[in-house]
Design a protein around this motif. Structure first.
Motif, mmCIF file in Angstrom:
data_model
loop_
_atom_site.group_PDB
_atom_site.id
_atom_site.type_symbol
_atom_site.label_atom_id
_atom_site.label_comp_id
_atom_site.label_asym_id
_atom_site.label_seq_id
_atom_site.Cartn_x
_atom_site.Cartn_y
_atom_site.Cartn_z
ATOM 1 N N UNK A 43 14.527 17.286 7.922
ATOM 2 C CA UNK A 43 15.944 16.992 7.702
ATOM 3 C C UNK A 43 16.104 15.926 6.615
ATOM 4 N N UNK A 44 17.135 16.069 5.819
ATOM 5 C CA UNK A 44 17.419 15.111 4.748
ATOM 6 C C UNK A 44 17.536 13.696 5.286
ATOM 7 N N UNK A 45 18.135 13.542 6.478
ATOM 8 C CA UNK A 45 18.306 12.211 7.065
ATOM 9 C C UNK A 45 16.954 11.539 7.324
ATOM 10 N N UNK A 46 15.975 12.328 7.773
ATOM 11 C CA UNK A 46 14.648 11.764 8.038
ATOM 12 C C UNK A 46 13.955 11.345 6.746
ATOM 13 N N UNK A 47 14.069 12.188 5.736
ATOM 14 C CA UNK A 47 13.465 11.869 4.438
ATOM 15 C C UNK A 47 14.109 10.608 3.867
ATOM 16 N N UNK A 48 15.449 10.560 3.887
ATOM 17 C CA UNK A 48 16.168 9.384 3.375
ATOM 18 C C UNK A 48 15.785 8.119 4.136
ATOM 19 N N UNK A 70 6.408 8.483 -0.465
ATOM 20 C CA UNK A 70 6.524 9.926 -0.616
ATOM 21 C C UNK A 70 6.614 10.577 0.753
ATOM 22 N N UNK A 71 6.899 11.877 0.752
ATOM 23 C CA UNK A 71 7.175 12.588 1.998
ATOM 24 C C UNK A 71 6.679 14.020 1.848
ATOM 25 N N UNK A 72 5.847 14.470 2.767
ATOM 26 C CA UNK A 72 5.343 15.840 2.775
ATOM 27 C C UNK A 72 5.710 16.460 4.118
ATOM 28 N N UNK A 73 6.275 17.665 4.068
ATOM 29 C CA UNK A 73 6.668 18.360 5.287
ATOM 30 C C UNK A 73 5.558 19.318 5.708
ATOM 31 N N UNK A 77 0.849 -1.191 0.000
ATOM 32 C CA UNK A 77 0.000 0.000 0.000
ATOM 33 C C UNK A 77 0.887 1.243 0.000
ATOM 34 N N UNK A 78 0.582 2.249 -0.844
ATOM 35 C CA UNK A 78 1.383 3.478 -0.812
ATOM 36 C C UNK A 78 1.325 4.144 0.567
ATOM 37 N N UNK A 79 2.481 4.588 1.048
ATOM 38 C CA UNK A 79 2.569 5.276 2.332
ATOM 39 C C UNK A 79 3.214 6.636 2.101
ATOM 40 N N UNK A 80 2.495 7.678 2.489
ATOM 41 C CA UNK A 80 2.980 9.047 2.387
ATOM 42 C C UNK A 80 3.227 9.549 3.802
#
Length: 119
Positions: free
Chosen positions: A82-87, A96-99, A72-75
């Motif tokens: 922080x880049x580390x959290x996104x990575x 995907x990632x939304x701040x 299932x897609x997880x956003x």
């Protein structure tokens, strides 16, 4: 939709309520308890939550035996920018990632892209 902040849960429910069935829960523990029964088409997941973090929820979903449930897609929707959290989220299987704060239209477009492309 998993977020420990009730205002965020209400906001996202309003943004998506016109076109989607939204089940909003306030903890990772609660999300994992209902996940297999509810069988969502997409998960919106905060990272910073008490007891079970969004990263832990993400890992547990991706470890499920059923490919229907673990793919299932997880956003991720989080204040952690922080880049580390996104990575880390992407490495663990987030799609995907939304701040936060986010624009309602951006959220809706991202969700529509995942759900409308699956049909």
């Amino acid at each position: 939709m998993v977020d420990d902040n009730e205002d965020i849960r209400n906001l996202i429910s309003i943004i998506l309520g016109g076109g989607y069935e939204v089940r909003a829960v306030g903890s990772g523990t609660e999300a994992l308890a209902i996940y297999e029964e509810f069988r969502p088409d997409l998960v919106l997941l905060d990272i910073m939550m008490p007891e079970v973090s969004g990263f832990e929820v993400l890992m547990k979903i991706r470890d499920l035996r059923s490919s229907k449930l673990n793919s299932v897609p997880i956003v991720m929707i989080t204040a952690k920018s922080m880049t580390e959290d996104i990575d880390k989220a992407i490495e663990l299987g987030a799609n995907s990632y939304i701040v936060k704060p986010f624009r309602a239209e951006t959220l809706k477009q991202k969700i529509d892209a995942y759900l409308l492309n699956e049909e």
